[in-house]
Design an enzyme around this catalytic site. Structure first.
Site, PDB file in Angstrom:
ATOM      1  N   TYR A 158       0.848  -1.208   0.000  1.00 58.69           N
ATOM      2  CA  TYR A 158       0.000   0.000   0.000  1.00 58.69           C
ATOM      3  C   TYR A 158       0.878   1.251   0.000  1.00 58.69           C
ATOM      4  CZ  TYR A 158      -3.679   3.280   1.418  1.00 58.69           C
ATOM      5  OH  TYR A 158      -4.566   4.341   1.473  1.00 58.69           O
ATOM      6  N   LYS A 183       1.079   4.097  -2.982  1.00 55.31           N
ATOM      7  CA  LYS A 183       0.670   5.493  -2.782  1.00 55.31           C
ATOM      8  C   LYS A 183       1.830   6.443  -3.056  1.00 55.31           C
ATOM      9  CE  LYS A 183      -3.645   4.781  -1.847  1.00 55.31           C
ATOM     10  NZ  LYS A 183      -4.706   5.267  -2.757  1.00 55.31           N
TER      11      LYS A 183
END
Ligand code: NAD
Length: 259
Positions: free
Chosen positions: A163, A167
């Site tokens: 994640y 990002k």
């Protein structure tokens, strides 16, 4: 133009991916309150339909719900074609669909890694590219990618390396597109929210415990954000009020990344 008028989005057309629920739903609602017509593009058709109906009825704008898997290039191109056929243009893209998997880096399977990267980074690229081509043809547009403070810091205590990496990728993709597409009069910016209290995360915050103590301990404001607290920044970035904002990262995190 009067400063408040610069924030108006009357007759603009905005696509919000992952707009059926959570932060996307709140951002779609804010754009509608500023006057924009809204396309909810989401993999969950029934929820997208319900959200589009609610926004249409409460905000008196046109809305459309489309079933789109943002990781599927054909779905994404069909979304662009359908919106252009119905509305004639795309002014605003909120490139927001995303997910997370919490797993230790040493235990994460390649499949888990790919799933998160595929939605959060590949999906954001596919949608930006397809909508960007339309915006290039039009000669204008504003794209807002949803990154996260996790693209800037590594969260504690939960393990979520895929994640965080995805990002961070969204932030650099944003800067790269801003560099390439400024000449076409297209703005590309990204928002980096901190911990937000959505329907999904509400039970965690209400239950409390060591993880929530960590999260809030690192948040100077000592509380999670509410989805509607993204409304101001997204309307700003979508509108003429942000005419000189380009390739920027806007953290909305109660001060988490200020520490
Ligand atoms: N909630 C937070 O605290 C937080 C903080 C920072 C960043 N973010 C980011 O904000 C965005 C929205 O998060 P959220 O908390 O609202 O999540 P959420 O799970 O509540 O909503 C995500 C939406 O995306 C849709 N979606 C999932 N896969 C899709 C696909 N393949 N194609 C199209 N739509 C798909 C879902 O159906 C859902 O409506 C994500 O990118 C997330 O990483 C969230």
């Amino acid at each position: 133009m009067n400063i408040l008028e610069q924030f108006r989005l009357d007759d603009k057309v905005a696509i919000v991916t992952g707009g059926a629920m959570g932060l996307g739903q709140a951002m779609a609602t804010a754009l509608a309150q500023a006057g924009a017509n809204i396309v909810i593009a989401d993999i969950r058709e029934d929820v997208a339909e319900a959200t589009a109906t609610t926004i249409r009825e409460t905000e008196q704008v046109k809305t459309t719900a489309l079933k789109v898997d943002v990781t599927n290039p054909e779905d994404v191109q069909k979304m662009v074609d359908d919106v252009v056929e119905e509305y004639g243009k795309i002014d605003i893209l909120i490139n927001n669909a995303g997910m997370t998997i919490n797993e230790k880096a040493e235990d994460m399977t390649y499949e888990q890694w790919n799933k998160v990267i595929n939605l959060n980074l590949n999906g954001v690229f596919l949608v930006a590219q397809a909508v960007g081509r339309q915006m290039i043809e039009q000669g204008y547009g504003s794209i807002v990618n949803t990154s996260s403070m996790s693209g800037i810091i590594a969260n504690k205590p939960q393990e979520q390396c895929s994640y965080n990496a995805s990002k961070a990728g969204v932030i650099m993709l944003t800067k790269s597109l801003a560099m390439e597409w400024s000449k076409y009069n297209i703005k590309v910016n990204t928002i980096a929210p901190g911990y937000m209290k959505t329907e999904l995360t509400k039970p965690f915050f209400e239950q409390g415990g060591a993880m929530i103590d960590d999260w809030m301990g690192f948040t100077p404001m000592g509380r999670p954000g509410l989805p509607e607290e993204l409304g101001g920044i997204v309307v700003y970035l979508a509108s003429d009020a942000s005419s000189f904002a380009q390739g920027s990262v806007f953290t909305i995190d109660g001060g988490y990344t200020a520490l």
